[in-house]
Design a protein around this motif. Structure first.
Motif, short mmCIF file in Angstrom:
data_model
loop_
_atom_site.label_atom_id
_atom_site.label_comp_id
_atom_site.label_asym_id
_atom_site.label_seq_id
_atom_site.Cartn_x
_atom_site.Cartn_y
_atom_site.Cartn_z
N ALA A 196 0.91 -1.06 0.01
CA ALA A 196 0.14 0.11 0.02
C ALA A 196 0.85 1.23 0.15
O ALA A 196 0.17 2.25 -0.30
CB ALA A 196 -0.85 0.14 1.24
N ASP A 197 2.06 1.07 0.40
CA ASP A 197 2.99 2.27 0.32
C ASP A 197 4.74 1.79 -0.37
O ASP A 197 4.73 0.49 -0.15
CB ASP A 197 3.17 2.91 1.67
CG ASP A 197 3.84 4.23 1.68
OD1 ASP A 197 4.10 4.87 0.62
OD2 ASP A 197 3.97 4.90 2.86
N THR A 198 5.28 2.79 -0.48
CA THR A 198 6.77 2.29 -0.76
C THR A 198 7.81 2.95 -0.26
O THR A 198 7.56 4.17 0.25
CB THR A 198 6.81 2.69 -2.36
OG1 THR A 198 6.71 4.07 -2.66
CG2 THR A 198 6.01 1.86 -3.25
N PRO A 199 8.76 2.48 0.17
CA PRO A 199 9.83 3.05 0.84
C PRO A 199 10.55 4.14 0.20
O PRO A 199 10.53 3.99 -1.10
CB PRO A 199 10.91 1.96 1.32
CG PRO A 199 10.60 0.86 0.34
CD PRO A 199 9.26 1.23 -0.13
N ASP A 200 11.17 4.98 0.89
CA ASP A 200 11.99 6.19 0.14
C ASP A 200 13.23 5.45 -0.49
O ASP A 200 13.72 5.93 -1.52
CB ASP A 200 12.41 7.36 1.16
CG ASP A 200 11.05 8.09 1.54
OD1 ASP A 200 10.02 7.93 0.82
OD2 ASP A 200 11.26 8.59 2.59
N SER A 201 13.72 4.56 0.33
CA SER A 201 15.10 3.90 -0.27
C SER A 201 14.92 2.37 0.43
O SER A 201 14.33 2.17 1.22
CB SER A 201 16.45 4.43 0.26
OG SER A 201 16.46 4.51 1.62
N GLY A 202 15.77 1.51 -0.19
CA GLY A 202 15.77 0.22 0.17
C GLY A 202 14.63 -0.64 -0.93
O GLY A 202 14.00 -0.03 -1.53
N GLN A 203 14.65 -1.98 -0.38
CA GLN A 203 13.61 -2.66 -1.06
C GLN A 203 12.90 -3.83 -0.32
O GLN A 203 13.55 -4.24 0.56
CB GLN A 203 14.00 -3.25 -2.45
CG GLN A 203 15.36 -4.27 -2.35
CD GLN A 203 16.02 -4.66 -3.32
OE1 GLN A 203 15.27 -4.61 -4.50
NE2 GLN A 203 17.24 -5.44 -3.41
N ILE A 204 11.88 -4.57 -1.06
CA ILE A 204 11.00 -5.42 -0.48
C ILE A 204 11.35 -6.59 -1.40
O ILE A 204 10.64 -6.59 -2.48
CB ILE A 204 9.81 -5.39 0.13
CG1 ILE A 204 9.36 -3.95 0.75
CG2 ILE A 204 9.20 -6.53 0.77
CD1 ILE A 204 9.95 -4.15 2.16
N VAL A 205 11.96 -7.72 -1.01
CA VAL A 205 12.16 -8.81 -2.05
C VAL A 205 11.22 -10.07 -1.32
O VAL A 205 11.27 -10.51 -0.36
CB VAL A 205 13.64 -9.40 -1.92
CG1 VAL A 205 13.77 -10.63 -3.04
CG2 VAL A 205 14.72 -8.32 -2.19
#
Length: 622
Positions: A52-61
């Motif tokens: 529902a949202d995204t981080p400013d930096s980094g990632q979800i694998v």
């Protein structure tokens, strides 16, 4: 099996940095609770995990094909849909099969469509799933499947969202305060369900019994760092204390080393050997560790309680009803000094109505409520703080005065008071609407307490508060010298602070029980009714009989036997739901005839399945 990995995620809103460089993993069968103070970004992390949202930096694998279901604190649904439409608005293949079967039941005259739908239920083994999802709806009191979303309360919508999340049968279930808006019976059912079910969970909850009995791992965000505890809530508390103690020891050692190295640095060594250069480089790291401090500021609660007289509150034969629904029926009670009463009961039994009558916001139908002259109520409602557009945090407190009186003639400024409630100088000038849900509740608690009440009424005070603030609130309430009345679904909270209970049982019956919530549950469990004992005995006998018969059946017959049981139970639920429709007095004769045909079709189906079940039961009996 790794389901999901969070790699170095960060999130900010303008100048406010919620968190940075956070990393952790979720594996199959993990039941993880995420613990952090209010305003640390717990909900933001859940939103990022759910997509529902995204981080400013980094990632979800994520693992390929991973199915995630998310229960938010404020779920949103199409207002024009019914409960039934919303439940079936899913990508679940089994739900689609059940939906087709439900539609076929509505048109028994179309035997070909019914047979096809029935076969699909068999092929995909959807009978057990249908039974399970109907039990979930029943436990969450979502009985009227034709009710429109637009007519539902906030609590009903939260329960619908929970039902939808459970029924979708995801690989990973992400939950934001799943116990909010559930009554105690529902919470205990959900707790048992999660403890037994093969769910992978990642949740934020303030319910400490839930943490204790469901979770097998706790991840804590503390001062910007993540700490993982492979155990339940008790394990977390014990090991967190040990971790902090160890950190303090290490900081002490670093301070001693820093003094030693500082003296060496002040001598300004002239020899720039490789060894001395390395020592100089290490100095900045030692300095950082030596000056490391835990910013463990805690909420400070203090009030200047006014004296409470001998007469407090008296209920004399008080009755209250709404049409045919009886809330109180000749209720009598005289409150005494220092009483600490918890109120429990299922949703809709009249707990909030009772509080509104006590505070003179609602009049009884008969009887009278006498309130002593010295009584000053402090009423913390479920609704929380009234947010005014563009109102700043400091302005909320200044409405009560620039200076707030404390005990022993002392006083503090509005700014100092807010600092005691963990609102720093910068946060005090934020708009109230921008605060997190927990921060708003903390501010609301501040506005209730600064009015110096001597009779505190708390209606669901624990919702959205972080565990640290809850512990402080509990310690404050244990020392509170006035009267205390609490409605809460937080069993841990109730066990800790109340002496006895008002148990609202419905139909105007209120039981005064001498003990806390766990005492009451023990009492209930130790006094079963006779019918219940008979029922339990029959169930045990039935289970033994099943085991005996199963031994005499072939593998395929055992499988058929088990499937028949699931099908019969599911059909019985269909039959019951259809029979309830006949209670509608506005039904036309044509509709009655149509329903009668459907009912007869289900009855015939049940009889057919029961005959086969008896055949298998008796097949090998001597």
């Amino acid at each position: 099996m790794n389901y999901l990995t969070v790699e170095n995620i960060s999130k900010s809103y303008g100048e406010l940095e919620l968190f940075s460089d956070l990393s952790f993993s979720i594996h199959k069968d993990d039941k993880i609770a995420f613990v952090a103070k209010n305003g640390s970004g717990k909900t933001s992390i859940l939103n990022i995990l759910s997509g529902a949202d995204t981080p400013d930096s980094g990632q979800i694998v994520m693992r390929n094909g991973l199915r995630i279901s998310f229960l938010s604190q404020s779920p949103q649904f199409d207002q024009n849909l019914t409960i039934n439409d919303t439940i079936f608005n899913s990508d679940s293949p089994q739900l689609k099969i059940i939906e087709n079967y439900e539609k076929a039941l509505q048109h028994p005259e179309n035997t070909e469509a019914y047979q096809k739908a029935f076969e699909q239920m068999d092929i995909h083994n959807a009978w057990e799933f249908e039974l399970q999802f109907k039990q979930i709806l029943s436990q969450l009191k979502l009985d009227n499947l034709n009710q429109k979303i637009s007519t539902m309360s906030g609590g009903q919508i939260k329960r619908l969202a929970l039902a939808q999340a459970l029924i979708s049968n995801p690989d990973l279930l992400v939950l934001d305060e799943p116990t909010n808006h559930l009554d105690l019976e529902m919470i205990e059912w959900l707790e048992h369900y999660f403890a037994k079910a093969q769910f992978t969970l990642f949740m934020v909850t303030h319910d400490r019994y839930f943490l204790e009995r469901v979770c097998n791992e706790i991840i804590e965000l503390d001062h910007g760092k993540l700490y993982t505890y492979k155990g339940n809530y008790s394990y977390y508390l014990e090991n967190k204390e040990a971790r902090i103690a160890q950190e303090q020891v290490e900081t002490g050692k670093a301070k001693q080393l820093f003094k030693k190295e500082l003296e060496w640095m002040r001598r300004q060594p002239k020899a720039r050997t490789t060894k001395s250069k390395s020592r100089i480089d290490d100095f900045s790291d030692i300095k950082k560790r030596a000056h490391q401090r835990r910013n463990d500021h805690k909420v400070e609660l203090e009030i200047n309680m006014e004296r409470l007289g001998s007469k407090i509150v008296e209920f004399h034969k008080v009755s209250k009803s709404f049409k045919d629904k009886v809330i109180l029926d000749g209720f009598e009670y005289v409150f005494k000094k220092g009483e600490r009463i918890g109120i429990i009961g299922k949703n809709g039994t009249g707990k909030s109505t009772f509080l509104n009558m006590l505070t003179d916001n609602l009049k009884p139908d008969s009887g009278k409520i006498v309130i002593g002259d010295t009584v000053k109520f402090g009423y913390y409602t479920q609704g929380g703080i009234t947010i005014k557009p563009q109102q700043k945090v400091i302005e909320v407190i200044k409405e009560f005065g620039e200076f707030i009186p404390l005990t022993k003639g002392r006083q503090i400024s509005a700014k100092q008071l807010l600092e005691r409630f963990l609102f720093d100088g910068k946060k005090q000038h934020d708009y109230v609407e921008k605060l997190s849900g927990g921060e708003q509740k903390r501010l609301y608690l501040c506005t209730v307490l600064i009015q110096n009440p001597n009779f505190l009424i708390l209606d669901e005070p624990t919702n959205d508060l972080d565990i640290v603030t809850l512990n402080i609130l509990e310690e404050f309430l244990l020392d509170f010298p006035g009267c205390l009345l609490v409605v809460s679904h937080d069993r841990y909270f109730m066990d800790k602070i109340v002496d006895h209970l008002f148990v609202f049982k419905g139909e105007g019956e209120v039981q005064d029980f001498p003990g806390n919530y766990s005492d009451y549950r023990t009492y209930e469990a130790s006094t079963p009714t006779e019918p219940k004992v008979a029922e339990d005995t029959s169930k045990v006998s039935e289970e033994k009989a099943k085991d005996y018969k199963a031994e005499k059946l072939s593998y395929n017959e055992q499988k058929e036997y088990k499937n028949l049981e699931s099908k019969i139970r599911a059909l019985e639920l269909d039959k019951k739901a259809l029979e309830e429709k006949f209670n509608d007095t506005t039904l036309s004769q044509e509709k009655i005839n149509e329903l009668s045909l459907q009912l007869q079709g289900i009855i015939d189906n049940i009889e057919e399945k029961e005959m086969r079940w008896f055949e298998l039961s008796e097949k090998f009996e001597s």
